[in-house]
Scaffold this motif. Structure first.
Motif, PDB file in Angstrom:
ATOM      1  N   ALA A  96      -3.425  21.876  -5.152  1.00 25.28           N
ATOM      2  CA  ALA A  96      -2.731  21.620  -3.888  1.00 25.28           C
ATOM      3  C   ALA A  96      -1.291  21.177  -4.153  1.00 25.28           C
ATOM      4  O   ALA A  96      -0.948  20.729  -5.251  1.00 25.28           O
ATOM      5  CB  ALA A  96      -3.468  20.536  -3.098  1.00 25.28           C
ATOM      6  N   LYS A  97      -0.452  21.289  -3.113  1.00 22.79           N
ATOM      7  CA  LYS A  97       0.898  20.715  -3.159  1.00 22.79           C
ATOM      8  C   LYS A  97       0.757  19.226  -2.876  1.00 22.79           C
ATOM      9  O   LYS A  97       0.856  18.777  -1.739  1.00 22.79           O
ATOM     10  CB  LYS A  97       1.796  21.381  -2.116  1.00 22.79           C
ATOM     11  N   LEU A  98       0.498  18.467  -3.922  1.00 28.33           N
ATOM     12  CA  LEU A  98       0.072  17.080  -3.785  1.00 28.33           C
ATOM     13  C   LEU A  98       1.184  16.107  -4.118  1.00 28.33           C
ATOM     14  O   LEU A  98       1.879  16.248  -5.120  1.00 28.33           O
ATOM     15  CB  LEU A  98      -1.114  16.812  -4.726  1.00 28.33           C
ATOM     16  N   GLU A  99       1.319  15.073  -3.267  1.00 31.36           N
ATOM     17  CA  GLU A  99       2.137  13.906  -3.592  1.00 31.36           C
ATOM     18  C   GLU A  99       1.270  12.667  -3.398  1.00 31.36           C
ATOM     19  O   GLU A  99       0.641  12.493  -2.348  1.00 31.36           O
ATOM     20  CB  GLU A  99       3.363  13.797  -2.692  1.00 31.36           C
ATOM     21  N   VAL A 100       1.209  11.831  -4.408  1.00 26.38           N
ATOM     22  CA  VAL A 100       0.512  10.552  -4.303  1.00 26.38           C
ATOM     23  C   VAL A 100       1.563   9.464  -4.154  1.00 26.38           C
ATOM     24  O   VAL A 100       2.450   9.327  -5.007  1.00 26.38           O
ATOM     25  CB  VAL A 100      -0.368  10.285  -5.530  1.00 26.38           C
ATOM     26  N   VAL A 101       1.478   8.707  -3.068  1.00 22.66           N
ATOM     27  CA  VAL A 101       2.402   7.589  -2.848  1.00 22.66           C
ATOM     28  C   VAL A 101       1.763   6.352  -3.454  1.00 22.66           C
ATOM     29  O   VAL A 101       0.778   5.820  -2.933  1.00 22.66           O
ATOM     30  CB  VAL A 101       2.700   7.389  -1.357  1.00 22.66           C
ATOM     31  N   ALA A 102       2.297   5.916  -4.578  1.00 20.66           N
ATOM     32  CA  ALA A 102       1.704   4.817  -5.338  1.00 20.66           C
ATOM     33  C   ALA A 102       1.928   3.477  -4.637  1.00 20.66           C
ATOM     34  O   ALA A 102       2.853   3.310  -3.835  1.00 20.66           O
ATOM     35  CB  ALA A 102       2.291   4.774  -6.743  1.00 20.66           C
ATOM     36  N   MET A 103       1.077   2.514  -4.968  1.00 20.06           N
ATOM     37  CA  MET A 103       1.222   1.142  -4.492  1.00 20.06           C
ATOM     38  C   MET A 103       2.246   0.403  -5.336  1.00 20.06           C
ATOM     39  O   MET A 103       2.616   0.843  -6.414  1.00 20.06           O
ATOM     40  CB  MET A 103      -0.114   0.393  -4.588  1.00 20.06           C
ATOM     41  N   GLN A 104       2.631  -0.735  -4.856  1.00 16.53           N
ATOM     42  CA  GLN A 104       3.419  -1.681  -5.640  1.00 16.53           C
ATOM     43  C   GLN A 104       2.663  -3.006  -5.692  1.00 16.53           C
ATOM     44  O   GLN A 104       2.091  -3.445  -4.694  1.00 16.53           O
ATOM     45  CB  GLN A 104       4.807  -1.886  -5.027  1.00 16.53           C
ATOM     46  N   LEU A 142      -0.412  24.047   2.681  1.00 15.79           N
ATOM     47  CA  LEU A 142      -0.014  22.837   3.395  1.00 15.79           C
ATOM     48  C   LEU A 142       0.144  21.682   2.407  1.00 15.79           C
ATOM     49  O   LEU A 142      -0.765  21.397   1.625  1.00 15.79           O
ATOM     50  CB  LEU A 142      -1.063  22.486   4.448  1.00 15.79           C
ATOM     51  N   PRO A 143       1.262  20.968   2.415  1.00 17.90           N
ATOM     52  CA  PRO A 143       1.412  19.810   1.530  1.00 17.90           C
ATOM     53  C   PRO A 143       0.409  18.711   1.869  1.00 17.90           C
ATOM     54  O   PRO A 143       0.061  18.503   3.041  1.00 17.90           O
ATOM     55  CB  PRO A 143       2.844  19.339   1.793  1.00 17.90           C
ATOM     56  N   VAL A 144      -0.043  18.006   0.835  1.00 20.20           N
ATOM     57  CA  VAL A 144      -0.977  16.885   0.990  1.00 20.20           C
ATOM     58  C   VAL A 144      -0.318  15.631   0.427  1.00 20.20           C
ATOM     59  O   VAL A 144       0.224  15.638  -0.684  1.00 20.20           O
ATOM     60  CB  VAL A 144      -2.302  17.138   0.245  1.00 20.20           C
ATOM     61  N   ILE A 145      -0.363  14.561   1.210  1.00 20.22           N
ATOM     62  CA  ILE A 145       0.153  13.263   0.770  1.00 20.22           C
ATOM     63  C   ILE A 145      -1.002  12.272   0.774  1.00 20.22           C
ATOM     64  O   ILE A 145      -1.638  12.052   1.819  1.00 20.22           O
ATOM     65  CB  ILE A 145       1.280  12.767   1.691  1.00 20.22           C
ATOM     66  N   VAL A 146      -1.313  11.703  -0.384  1.00 20.89           N
ATOM     67  CA  VAL A 146      -2.364  10.690  -0.489  1.00 20.89           C
ATOM     68  C   VAL A 146      -1.705   9.325  -0.620  1.00 20.89           C
ATOM     69  O   VAL A 146      -0.911   9.089  -1.545  1.00 20.89           O
ATOM     70  CB  VAL A 146      -3.289  10.954  -1.687  1.00 20.89           C
ATOM     71  N   CYS A 147      -1.991   8.448   0.321  1.00 18.77           N
ATOM     72  CA  CYS A 147      -1.488   7.067   0.287  1.00 18.77           C
ATOM     73  C   CYS A 147      -2.449   6.236  -0.555  1.00 18.77           C
ATOM     74  O   CYS A 147      -3.614   6.050  -0.180  1.00 18.77           O
ATOM     75  CB  CYS A 147      -1.398   6.500   1.702  1.00 18.77           C
ATOM     76  N   LEU A 170       0.824  -1.200   0.000  1.00 17.27           N
ATOM     77  CA  LEU A 170       0.000   0.000   0.000  1.00 17.27           C
ATOM     78  C   LEU A 170       0.860   1.252   0.000  1.00 17.27           C
ATOM     79  O   LEU A 170       2.040   1.227   0.383  1.00 17.27           O
ATOM     80  CB  LEU A 170      -0.907   0.009   1.220  1.00 17.27           C
ATOM     81  N   GLY A 171       0.243   2.365  -0.373  1.00 15.63           N
ATOM     82  CA  GLY A 171       0.945   3.635  -0.284  1.00 15.63           C
ATOM     83  C   GLY A 171       1.416   3.942   1.118  1.00 15.63           C
ATOM     84  O   GLY A 171       2.506   4.496   1.322  1.00 15.63           O
ATOM     85  N   SER A 172       0.624   3.557   2.106  1.00 20.54           N
ATOM     86  CA  SER A 172       1.012   3.805   3.503  1.00 20.54           C
ATOM     87  C   SER A 172       2.231   2.974   3.899  1.00 20.54           C
ATOM     88  O   SER A 172       3.066   3.422   4.691  1.00 20.54           O
ATOM     89  CB  SER A 172      -0.163   3.507   4.441  1.00 20.54           C
ATOM     90  N   ASP A 173       2.354   1.750   3.356  1.00 18.17           N
ATOM     91  CA  ASP A 173       3.552   0.929   3.598  1.00 18.17           C
ATOM     92  C   ASP A 173       4.796   1.664   3.112  1.00 18.17           C
ATOM     93  O   ASP A 173       5.817   1.740   3.802  1.00 18.17           O
ATOM     94  CB  ASP A 173       3.459  -0.396   2.835  1.00 18.17           C
TER      95      ASP A 173
END
Length: 391
Positions: free
Chosen positions: A193-201, A136-141, A9-12
């Motif tokens: 937004a200052k967006l980063e998406v943390v992709a899955m593997q 504020l930066p946003v990180i979507v897992c 998961l992105g959170s991992d």
């Protein structure tokens, strides 16, 4: 846990990167925000030296313990962690500047179910808007779309029918992950937004939930199983009618029924005669213990999916509404407003994304006519979404 691939998961990946170590974040999450080892994202990030300064809960609450309602969830505190909890399904659906004060980033880890009307994606969008206002930066897992990313189906949301269950023009079954939607909302629809998406593997577009190696945790109280998520893009339309979508039973959205269906056997036989792909309707009767027709016997059917690749949830939902309406036009009714903070638009129009279903059935259109009408829109959408796909 299913056999097969192991999706990271992105959170991992976010936790392993230790990107936020020593920083204070706000976290948008609920009980389904867990990893493959059943560790909640709050605990996972705190173990990596991240301080959670505020928790934001979507519809149904941070603990997902509240049923359907409006302005249902109060602000409070997570007693076990001593962290302030803000409800984003309350007097506000968007974090205020005061709620975001003192945070270094806003992290979103929500399990979507792949249907346009599911409010978590708009909670995400609203959080991105609020964060953009204060820089504020946003990180979507990112997380899997449990019903896959290759099938797109259903009507588009049309202008004039926007609501908290439909803020952007996407089809009912959009075939995107929550991270891909974040990119689309941010870039195509101008959130900025200052967006980063943390992709899955390890996830691909053809992957269904039971092929991910992940365990199902209810993302909301009435999506108890993966199977309920598969039918949901169609049977959620019952929320715009007086037909029971089986809230108040153990099979919400997989069962449907109404007091005026006296012979479930005949009703199911008539539905099966329509030869809809990938599905069999089994006669069934039930008494909901709460919600519509509580304590009243409802006749109807259970939806059994025999081929999920062939199954078309939205077309099936439209056929079911048509069948209940035909069973007793005098007793069938469209639900009256309010619905999801909207007080003038008929709820079925909000859900469908236009008045086409309600007006089409009144004019005698059949399911195939309505399904044909949305094909051009979904073809266009598939081209529009292409730049935002991560997998």
């Amino acid at each position: 846990m299913a056999d097969g691939m192991a999706v990271l998961l992105g959170s991992d990946i976010l936790a392993d990167r230790a990107l936020l170590r020593g920083r204070t974040i706000g976290l948008v999450c609920n009980p389904a925000s867990i990893d493959s080892q059943f560790r909640h994202v709050i605990d996972r990030l705190e173990a990596e030296g991240v301080r959670v300064g505020a928790i934001f809960g979507p519809q149904h609450g941070f603990r997902s313990d509240l049923q359907e309602n409006m302005i249902e969830s109060p602000h409070g505190e997570d007693a076990s962690r001593g962290v302030r909890v803000y409800s984003l399904y309350s007097e506000t659906r968007m974090p205020t500047a005061e709620m975001l004060a003192g945070l270094d980033a806003l992290v979103i880890d929500l399990q979507d179910v792949g249907t346009r009307i599911y409010t978590y994606i708009y909670t995400m969008a609203n959080c991105m808007m609020a964060a953009a206002k204060v820089g504020l930066p946003v990180i979507v897992c990112d997380r899997p779309n449990p019903i896959g990313g290759h099938l797109v189906e259903g009507p588009m949301l049309y202008e004039g029918f926007t609501s908290f269950v439909g803020q952007y023009p996407i089809p009912m079954r959009h075939g995107m992950t929550i991270g891909e939607l974040a990119k689309m909302f941010n870039e195509r629809f101008g959130i900025g937004a200052k967006l980063e998406v943390v992709a899955m593997q390890g996830w691909s577009r053809t992957t269904w939930w039971d092929q991910t190696g992940l365990s199902w945790v209810l993302p909301s109280p009435n999506i108890p199983t993966f199977e309920s998520a598969i039918v949901y893009p169609g049977t959620v339309l019952f929320e715009g009618t007086n037909v029971s979508e089986a809230r108040g039973t153990t099979k919400p959205f997989e069962l449907c029924g109404a007091p005026w269906v006296s012979s479930p056997e005949r009703f199911a036989a008539d539905l099966n005669a329509r030869q809809l792909p990938g599905v069999v309707f089994r006669p069934h009767a039930f008494e909901p213990v709460f919600h519509k027709h509580a304590g009243v016997l409802c006749g109807g059917c259970q939806i059994h999916i025999t081929d999920r690749e062939a199954f078309r949830a939205v077309e099936t939902g439209v056929a079911l509404i048509d069948a209940f309406r035909a069973e007793s036009p005098e007793q069938f009714a469209w639900r009256e407003p309010p619905y999801e903070y909207e007080y003038t638009i008929p709820p079925i129009d909000i859900l469908f994304g236009s008045a086409q279903l309600r007006e089409g059935l009144a004019l005698g259109q059949v399911t195939a006519d309505l399904a044909q009408a949305w094909l051009a829109d979904t073809d266009t959408f598939c081209r529009v979404r292409e730049p935002f796909l991560l997998y």
